[in-house]
Design a protein around this motif. Sequence first.
Motif, PDB file in Angstrom:
ATOM      1  N   GLN A   3      53.258  50.411  19.429  1.00  0.00           N
ATOM      2  CA  GLN A   3      52.613  49.280  20.077  1.00  0.00           C
ATOM      3  C   GLN A   3      52.904  48.042  19.227  1.00  0.00           C
ATOM      4  O   GLN A   3      53.288  48.155  18.064  1.00  0.00           O
ATOM      5  CB  GLN A   3      51.101  49.512  20.180  1.00  0.00           C
ATOM      6  CG  GLN A   3      50.432  49.677  18.816  1.00  0.00           C
ATOM      7  CD  GLN A   3      48.949  49.921  18.917  1.00  0.00           C
ATOM      8  OE1 GLN A   3      48.272  49.308  19.734  1.00  0.00           O
ATOM      9  NE2 GLN A   3      48.431  50.806  18.066  1.00  0.00           N
ATOM     10  N   ASP A  13      52.338  44.899  16.793  1.00  0.00           N
ATOM     11  CA  ASP A  13      51.462  44.720  15.639  1.00  0.00           C
ATOM     12  C   ASP A  13      51.717  43.353  15.015  1.00  0.00           C
ATOM     13  O   ASP A  13      52.870  42.948  14.856  1.00  0.00           O
ATOM     14  CB  ASP A  13      51.722  45.826  14.615  1.00  0.00           C
ATOM     15  CG  ASP A  13      50.811  45.726  13.410  1.00  0.00           C
ATOM     16  OD1 ASP A  13      49.580  45.782  13.587  1.00  0.00           O
ATOM     17  OD2 ASP A  13      51.327  45.559  12.290  1.00  0.00           O
ATOM     18  N   PHE A  48      47.364  53.766  16.163  1.00  0.00           N
ATOM     19  CA  PHE A  48      46.824  52.932  15.092  1.00  0.00           C
ATOM     20  C   PHE A  48      45.907  51.855  15.658  1.00  0.00           C
ATOM     21  O   PHE A  48      46.269  51.156  16.607  1.00  0.00           O
ATOM     22  CB  PHE A  48      47.981  52.286  14.326  1.00  0.00           C
ATOM     23  CG  PHE A  48      47.566  51.664  13.046  1.00  0.00           C
ATOM     24  CD1 PHE A  48      47.238  52.447  11.956  1.00  0.00           C
ATOM     25  CD2 PHE A  48      47.486  50.296  12.918  1.00  0.00           C
ATOM     26  CE1 PHE A  48      46.844  51.879  10.764  1.00  0.00           C
ATOM     27  CE2 PHE A  48      47.089  49.723  11.729  1.00  0.00           C
ATOM     28  CZ  PHE A  48      46.772  50.514  10.655  1.00  0.00           C
ATOM     29  N   ASP A  49      44.731  51.714  15.078  1.00  0.00           N
ATOM     30  CA  ASP A  49      43.797  50.666  15.473  1.00  0.00           C
ATOM     31  C   ASP A  49      44.155  49.408  14.684  1.00  0.00           C
ATOM     32  O   ASP A  49      43.982  49.363  13.464  1.00  0.00           O
ATOM     33  CB  ASP A  49      42.354  51.094  15.174  1.00  0.00           C
ATOM     34  CG  ASP A  49      41.336  50.079  15.640  1.00  0.00           C
ATOM     35  OD1 ASP A  49      41.549  48.859  15.447  1.00  0.00           O
ATOM     36  OD2 ASP A  49      40.299  50.493  16.180  1.00  0.00           O
ATOM     37  N   ARG A  50      44.645  48.402  15.367  1.00  0.00           N
ATOM     38  CA  ARG A  50      45.128  47.183  14.705  1.00  0.00           C
ATOM     39  C   ARG A  50      44.009  46.312  14.153  1.00  0.00           C
ATOM     40  O   ARG A  50      44.256  45.462  13.309  1.00  0.00           O
ATOM     41  CB  ARG A  50      46.011  46.394  15.658  1.00  0.00           C
ATOM     42  CG  ARG A  50      47.298  47.163  15.986  1.00  0.00           C
ATOM     43  CD  ARG A  50      48.050  46.541  17.106  1.00  0.00           C
ATOM     44  NE  ARG A  50      47.221  46.635  18.314  1.00  0.00           N
ATOM     45  CZ  ARG A  50      47.517  46.107  19.475  1.00  0.00           C
ATOM     46  NH1 ARG A  50      48.616  45.418  19.611  1.00  0.00           N
ATOM     47  NH2 ARG A  50      46.731  46.261  20.518  1.00  0.00           N
ATOM     48  N   GLU A  51      42.796  46.515  14.601  1.00  0.00           N
ATOM     49  CA  GLU A  51      41.659  45.741  14.073  1.00  0.00           C
ATOM     50  C   GLU A  51      41.160  46.336  12.750  1.00  0.00           C
ATOM     51  O   GLU A  51      40.975  45.622  11.772  1.00  0.00           O
ATOM     52  CB  GLU A  51      40.520  45.701  15.095  1.00  0.00           C
ATOM     53  CG  GLU A  51      40.882  45.001  16.389  1.00  0.00           C
ATOM     54  CD  GLU A  51      41.250  43.542  16.185  1.00  0.00           C
ATOM     55  OE1 GLU A  51      40.546  42.846  15.426  1.00  0.00           O
ATOM     56  OE2 GLU A  51      42.254  43.106  16.787  1.00  0.00           O
ATOM     57  N   THR A  52      40.918  47.628  12.740  1.00  0.00           N
ATOM     58  CA  THR A  52      40.384  48.279  11.533  1.00  0.00           C
ATOM     59  C   THR A  52      41.485  48.694  10.569  1.00  0.00           C
ATOM     60  O   THR A  52      41.207  49.018   9.419  1.00  0.00           O
ATOM     61  CB  THR A  52      39.580  49.542  11.903  1.00  0.00           C
ATOM     62  OG1 THR A  52      40.465  50.501  12.506  1.00  0.00           O
ATOM     63  CG2 THR A  52      38.422  49.206  12.826  1.00  0.00           C
ATOM     64  N   ARG A  53      42.753  48.699  11.040  1.00  0.00           N
ATOM     65  CA  ARG A  53      43.926  49.132  10.252  1.00  0.00           C
ATOM     66  C   ARG A  53      43.765  50.600   9.843  1.00  0.00           C
ATOM     67  O   ARG A  53      44.079  50.996   8.741  1.00  0.00           O
ATOM     68  CB  ARG A  53      44.182  48.255   9.025  1.00  0.00           C
ATOM     69  CG  ARG A  53      44.304  46.769   9.265  1.00  0.00           C
ATOM     70  CD  ARG A  53      45.344  46.333  10.223  1.00  0.00           C
ATOM     71  NE  ARG A  53      46.724  46.612   9.832  1.00  0.00           N
ATOM     72  CZ  ARG A  53      47.757  46.391  10.639  1.00  0.00           C
ATOM     73  NH1 ARG A  53      47.560  45.911  11.845  1.00  0.00           N
ATOM     74  NH2 ARG A  53      48.972  46.671  10.250  1.00  0.00           N
ATOM     75  N   ARG A  54      43.294  51.434  10.777  1.00  0.00           N
ATOM     76  CA  ARG A  54      43.089  52.859  10.528  1.00  0.00           C
ATOM     77  C   ARG A  54      43.632  53.693  11.688  1.00  0.00           C
ATOM     78  O   ARG A  54      43.716  53.232  12.827  1.00  0.00           O
ATOM     79  CB  ARG A  54      41.599  53.181  10.359  1.00  0.00           C
ATOM     80  CG  ARG A  54      40.915  52.456   9.233  1.00  0.00           C
ATOM     81  CD  ARG A  54      41.348  52.996   7.874  1.00  0.00           C
ATOM     82  NE  ARG A  54      40.908  52.112   6.816  1.00  0.00           N
ATOM     83  CZ  ARG A  54      41.691  51.258   6.172  1.00  0.00           C
ATOM     84  NH1 ARG A  54      42.955  51.153   6.460  1.00  0.00           N
ATOM     85  NH2 ARG A  54      41.219  50.499   5.216  1.00  0.00           N
ATOM     86  N   CYS A  55      43.925  54.952  11.395  1.00  0.00           N
ATOM     87  CA  CYS A  55      44.415  55.902  12.389  1.00  0.00           C
ATOM     88  C   CYS A  55      43.272  56.323  13.313  1.00  0.00           C
ATOM     89  O   CYS A  55      42.185  56.656  12.848  1.00  0.00           O
ATOM     90  CB  CYS A  55      44.992  57.125  11.671  1.00  0.00           C
ATOM     91  SG  CYS A  55      45.612  58.401  12.779  1.00  0.00           S
ATOM     92  N   THR A  56      43.538  56.355  14.614  1.00  0.00           N
ATOM     93  CA  THR A  56      42.507  56.750  15.579  1.00  0.00           C
ATOM     94  C   THR A  56      42.520  58.244  15.862  1.00  0.00           C
ATOM     95  O   THR A  56      41.618  58.743  16.529  1.00  0.00           O
ATOM     96  CB  THR A  56      42.676  55.995  16.908  1.00  0.00           C
ATOM     97  OG1 THR A  56      43.950  56.325  17.476  1.00  0.00           O
ATOM     98  CG2 THR A  56      42.567  54.489  16.707  1.00  0.00           C
TER      99      THR A  56
END
Length: 124
Positions: free
Chosen positions: A61, A63, A73-81
């Motif tokens: 996606q 970024d 990847f959650d682009r707001e929290t910068r963590r793997c979903t």
Amino acid sequence: MRKLKPLYDCLKCPAYCCSYERIDVTRRDLSRLARHFGISDDDAERRFTKQVEGHRALRHQKDQIFGSICTFFDRETRRCTVYEARPNVCRSYPDGRSCGYYDFLTWEREHQDDPDFIPYELGK
């Protein structure tokens, strides 16, 4: 044998490894993702993967930091979903006690006197 503690902290990184164009996925990885989402292995392959250089890899996606990053990847929290269901390649990265990107980022942040610094080229 005692496992040595890593010399990096993924929580302090904007997720460079998740930006690799080719994050290879095995059949076993697909099954794990399928179970996580409650879908068939074939549906997981269709929805979450693409062919890259003849290999099955996770889709991406857009970024704001790296240009492109893993679809999970959650682009707001910068963590793997899908951390619990992540592929084996993600589980084993960086395959050692240190991470070259983390070392580089730490050095830059110390020299910029900015604990949140991300190199300009990446932040475009």
